[in-house]
Design a protein around this motif. Structure first.
Motif, PDB file in Angstrom:
ATOM      1  N   LEU A   1     -56.964 -96.417   7.624  1.00  0.00           N
ATOM      2  CA  LEU A   1     -55.853 -95.743   8.284  1.00  0.00           C
ATOM      3  C   LEU A   1     -54.579 -96.558   8.149  1.00  0.00           C
ATOM      4  O   LEU A   1     -54.620 -97.789   8.103  1.00  0.00           O
ATOM      5  CB  LEU A   1     -56.138 -95.549   9.778  1.00  0.00           C
ATOM      6  CG  LEU A   1     -57.336 -94.694  10.174  1.00  0.00           C
ATOM      7  CD1 LEU A   1     -58.548 -95.572  10.428  1.00  0.00           C
ATOM      8  CD2 LEU A   1     -57.020 -93.874  11.416  1.00  0.00           C
ATOM      9  N   GLU A   2     -53.453 -95.871   8.117  1.00  0.00           N
ATOM     10  CA  GLU A   2     -52.149 -96.512   8.196  1.00  0.00           C
ATOM     11  C   GLU A   2     -51.548 -96.197   9.559  1.00  0.00           C
ATOM     12  O   GLU A   2     -51.497 -95.030   9.978  1.00  0.00           O
ATOM     13  CB  GLU A   2     -51.217 -96.014   7.099  1.00  0.00           C
ATOM     14  CG  GLU A   2     -49.827 -96.635   7.180  1.00  0.00           C
ATOM     15  CD  GLU A   2     -48.919 -96.242   6.044  1.00  0.00           C
ATOM     16  OE1 GLU A   2     -47.683 -96.288   6.213  1.00  0.00           O
ATOM     17  OE2 GLU A   2     -49.442 -95.875   4.961  1.00  0.00           O
ATOM     18  N   VAL A   3     -51.106 -97.238  10.241  1.00  0.00           N
ATOM     19  CA  VAL A   3     -50.469 -97.054  11.540  1.00  0.00           C
ATOM     20  C   VAL A   3     -49.072 -96.488  11.301  1.00  0.00           C
ATOM     21  O   VAL A   3     -48.274 -97.072  10.559  1.00  0.00           O
ATOM     22  CB  VAL A   3     -50.412 -98.375  12.319  1.00  0.00           C
ATOM     23  CG1 VAL A   3     -49.638 -98.204  13.623  1.00  0.00           C
ATOM     24  CG2 VAL A   3     -51.823 -98.883  12.602  1.00  0.00           C
ATOM     25  N   THR A   4     -48.783 -95.357  11.912  1.00  0.00           N
ATOM     26  CA  THR A   4     -47.500 -94.691  11.697  1.00  0.00           C
ATOM     27  C   THR A   4     -46.529 -94.921  12.852  1.00  0.00           C
ATOM     28  O   THR A   4     -45.338 -94.619  12.732  1.00  0.00           O
ATOM     29  CB  THR A   4     -47.713 -93.181  11.492  1.00  0.00           C
ATOM     30  OG1 THR A   4     -48.495 -92.669  12.592  1.00  0.00           O
ATOM     31  CG2 THR A   4     -48.478 -92.923  10.203  1.00  0.00           C
ATOM     32  N   GLY A   5     -47.020 -95.425  13.958  1.00  0.00           N
ATOM     33  CA  GLY A   5     -46.188 -95.729  15.120  1.00  0.00           C
ATOM     34  C   GLY A   5     -47.093 -96.255  16.215  1.00  0.00           C
ATOM     35  O   GLY A   5     -48.328 -96.238  16.084  1.00  0.00           O
ATOM     36  N   PRO A   6     -46.545 -96.746  17.315  1.00  0.00           N
ATOM     37  CA  PRO A   6     -47.388 -97.253  18.408  1.00  0.00           C
ATOM     38  C   PRO A   6     -48.380 -96.200  18.889  1.00  0.00           C
ATOM     39  O   PRO A   6     -47.995 -95.117  19.314  1.00  0.00           O
ATOM     40  CB  PRO A   6     -46.366 -97.610  19.495  1.00  0.00           C
ATOM     41  CG  PRO A   6     -45.086 -97.844  18.756  1.00  0.00           C
ATOM     42  CD  PRO A   6     -45.110 -96.883  17.606  1.00  0.00           C
ATOM     43  N   GLY A   7     -49.659 -96.508  18.766  1.00  0.00           N
ATOM     44  CA  GLY A   7     -50.696 -95.586  19.196  1.00  0.00           C
ATOM     45  C   GLY A   7     -50.959 -94.436  18.255  1.00  0.00           C
ATOM     46  O   GLY A   7     -51.706 -93.512  18.605  1.00  0.00           O
ATOM     47  N   GLU A   8     -50.391 -94.468  17.052  1.00  0.00           N
ATOM     48  CA  GLU A   8     -50.558 -93.368  16.112  1.00  0.00           C
ATOM     49  C   GLU A   8     -50.981 -93.884  14.738  1.00  0.00           C
ATOM     50  O   GLU A   8     -50.546 -94.955  14.312  1.00  0.00           O
ATOM     51  CB  GLU A   8     -49.247 -92.589  15.966  1.00  0.00           C
ATOM     52  CG  GLU A   8     -48.760 -91.963  17.258  1.00  0.00           C
ATOM     53  CD  GLU A   8     -47.457 -91.201  17.069  1.00  0.00           C
ATOM     54  OE1 GLU A   8     -46.810 -91.382  16.016  1.00  0.00           O
ATOM     55  OE2 GLU A   8     -47.092 -90.446  17.971  1.00  0.00           O
ATOM     56  N   ALA A   9     -51.805 -93.118  14.051  1.00  0.00           N
ATOM     57  CA  ALA A   9     -52.250 -93.502  12.710  1.00  0.00           C
ATOM     58  C   ALA A   9     -52.829 -92.294  12.001  1.00  0.00           C
ATOM     59  O   ALA A   9     -53.233 -91.310  12.633  1.00  0.00           O
ATOM     60  CB  ALA A   9     -53.307 -94.612  12.789  1.00  0.00           C
ATOM     61  N   THR A  10     -52.893 -92.384  10.693  1.00  0.00           N
ATOM     62  CA  THR A  10     -53.542 -91.347   9.892  1.00  0.00           C
ATOM     63  C   THR A  10     -54.226 -92.023   8.709  1.00  0.00           C
ATOM     64  O   THR A  10     -53.803 -93.099   8.271  1.00  0.00           O
ATOM     65  CB  THR A  10     -52.534 -90.288   9.407  1.00  0.00           C
ATOM     66  OG1 THR A  10     -53.235 -89.233   8.745  1.00  0.00           O
ATOM     67  CG2 THR A  10     -51.520 -90.888   8.457  1.00  0.00           C
ATOM     68  N   GLY A  11     -55.280 -91.419   8.217  1.00  0.00           N
ATOM     69  CA  GLY A  11     -55.986 -92.057   7.119  1.00  0.00           C
ATOM     70  C   GLY A  11     -57.018 -91.157   6.491  1.00  0.00           C
ATOM     71  O   GLY A  11     -57.176 -89.979   6.856  1.00  0.00           O
ATOM     72  N   ARG A  12     -57.735 -91.735   5.535  1.00  0.00           N
ATOM     73  CA  ARG A  12     -58.771 -91.018   4.803  1.00  0.00           C
ATOM     74  C   ARG A  12     -60.059 -91.822   4.862  1.00  0.00           C
ATOM     75  O   ARG A  12     -60.051 -93.044   5.030  1.00  0.00           O
ATOM     76  CB  ARG A  12     -58.369 -90.842   3.330  1.00  0.00           C
ATOM     77  CG  ARG A  12     -57.070 -90.133   3.092  1.00  0.00           C
ATOM     78  CD  ARG A  12     -57.132 -88.658   3.378  1.00  0.00           C
ATOM     79  NE  ARG A  12     -58.132 -87.951   2.566  1.00  0.00           N
ATOM     80  CZ  ARG A  12     -58.108 -86.637   2.358  1.00  0.00           C
ATOM     81  NH1 ARG A  12     -57.150 -85.899   2.878  1.00  0.00           N
ATOM     82  NH2 ARG A  12     -59.032 -86.052   1.635  1.00  0.00           N
TER      83      ARG A  12
END
Length: 380
Positions: free
Chosen positions: A227-238
């Motif tokens: 996952l890549e952290v996109t902001g505090p408390g947020e992430a998206t990944g594969r």
């Protein structure tokens, strides 16, 4: 008899030829770190034993050092307390609770993480310390912090790291809390599995940073996600190719249950072949659909028991080429599993790399082929 250095060279060459060790700096780490200082004695499974029994392979015994440098996971603790030195002789049974993970998996994950010179890395699960040693050799002591839940395991790892001249920052505590005092980090790598992403991790890794973790559950199906952290408390990944599994973090493990009693319920035909739950991805899809259920049984005779509600489902051949399912309790487990498996089948039964994950304030959701595709909420 081969020496430790010769066996390290042979392991390095084997992993390089097999494509695991693409980075020369990680190859140098494998050649430099004597794995035997981190394992000592270890448990080896007695083939064919039921229940599974282990015998201790002790330092200096024939085959001990060759076993250390095999590309295998070495079991180093049972039931959260029994270590090899606690067993005088004979065999012993118990649940595996700590290990030295097979080197090819450890090194593949370090490289998948994309940790580079200058990155600050948080490792969840020190274990024997072998993975920690590889990371500290590659990145430098000052750039690596490792957290271990078990103080006995952590103490042994600290001694081994000191013996090889390494001094990364070590913490004894709940790895699911991460390192509240040490962030922000560029990377986080977990050598245990979790049911969902702990929120502290998502605040301790800086935006743009990466988290590599295995997601599991109470049916013990596993999937590795980056996952890549996109902001505090947020992430998206594969989810990544391959077949990666780890012991589940102790705070995320299922609660103890009483002896299973199969009770009467509502019977109907099953819309899916229960043997699909024996497939690596099929079992994981079923777990996503029924995350509080433990899966037992095999083949066409599957048993699901939701340890939080007491709900049950069990399947059997119907004698006519199909299957029946009996369900009881407030959660219709097989209804949920059927729908998830049918969505997966409609997509062509893909491996986990077709799945992704999104984490936000709204929750944590695993999806297939896009966020607007079939999806399942993780049990936060």
């Amino acid at each position: 008899m081969s020496t430790s250095a010769q066996l390290r060279d042979a392991l390095t060459d084997k992993l390089t030829e097999g494509g695991t060790l693409a980075d020369p700096e990680w190859r140098a780490a494998v050649r430099a770190i004597p794995r035997e200082l981190f394992t000592g004695a270890y448990f080896r499974v007695v083939e064919g034993s039921i229940p599974t029994a282990c015998r201790v392979v002790r330092e200096g015994e024939p085959g001990w050092l060759e076993g250390v440098y095999s590309d295998e996971t070495l079991i180093t603790q049972l039931d959260g307390r029994v270590r090899p030195d606690d067993v005088a002789e004979g065999t012993v049974t118990g649940s595996f609770s700590s290990s030295s993970t097979l080197p090819s998996l450890v090194l593949r994950m370090w490289q998948q993480l994309g940790a580079e010179t200058g990155h600050r890395v948080l490792e969840i699960g020190t274990g024997t310390g072998y993975s920690t040693a590889l990371g500290a050799h590659r990145l430098g002591d000052a750039n690596l912090t490792s957290v271990e839940y078990d103080p006995v395991v952590g103490g042994a790892a600290a001694a081994a790291l000191k013996a090889v001249g390494l001094a990364p920052r070590l913490i004894i505590g709940d790895g699911l809390r991460g390192d509240p005092d040490g962030g922000p980090y560029d990377r986080l790598i977990a050598t245990c599995s979790v049911r969902y992403l702990p929120l502290p991790w998502l605040h301790q890794v800086k935006p743009g940073g990466k988290i590599l973790v295995t997601l599991s559950g109470w049916s013990y199906a596993n999937a590795l996600a980056l996952l890549e952290v996109t902001g505090p408390g947020e992430a998206t990944g594969r989810f990544l190719p391959g077949y990666t599994s780890f012991m589940i973090a102790r705070p995320h493990d299922r609660p103890p249950r009483p002896a299973l009693a199969l009770l009467p319920g509502d019977e109907r035909p099953s819309l899916i072949d229960p043997t699909k739950l024996g497939d690596w991805t099929g079992s994981w899809v079923a777990q996503l659909a029924a995350p509080s259920a433990e899966r037992m049984g095999a083949g066409a005779e599957q048993i699901l028991w939701d340890v939080s509600t007491g709900s049950q489902a069990r399947t059997a051949p119907d004698g006519k080429g199909g299957w029946t399912v009996v369900q009881r309790g407030p959660v219709r487990l097989w209804d949920r599993v059927e729908q998830a498996v049918r969505d997966w089948q409609a997509a062509g039964e893909p491996h986990q790399e077709r799945f992704g994950i999104t984490v936000s304030a709204a929750g944590q959701r695993v999806w297939l082929d896009g966020e607007d595709g079939p999806g399942w909420d993780l049990p936060i």
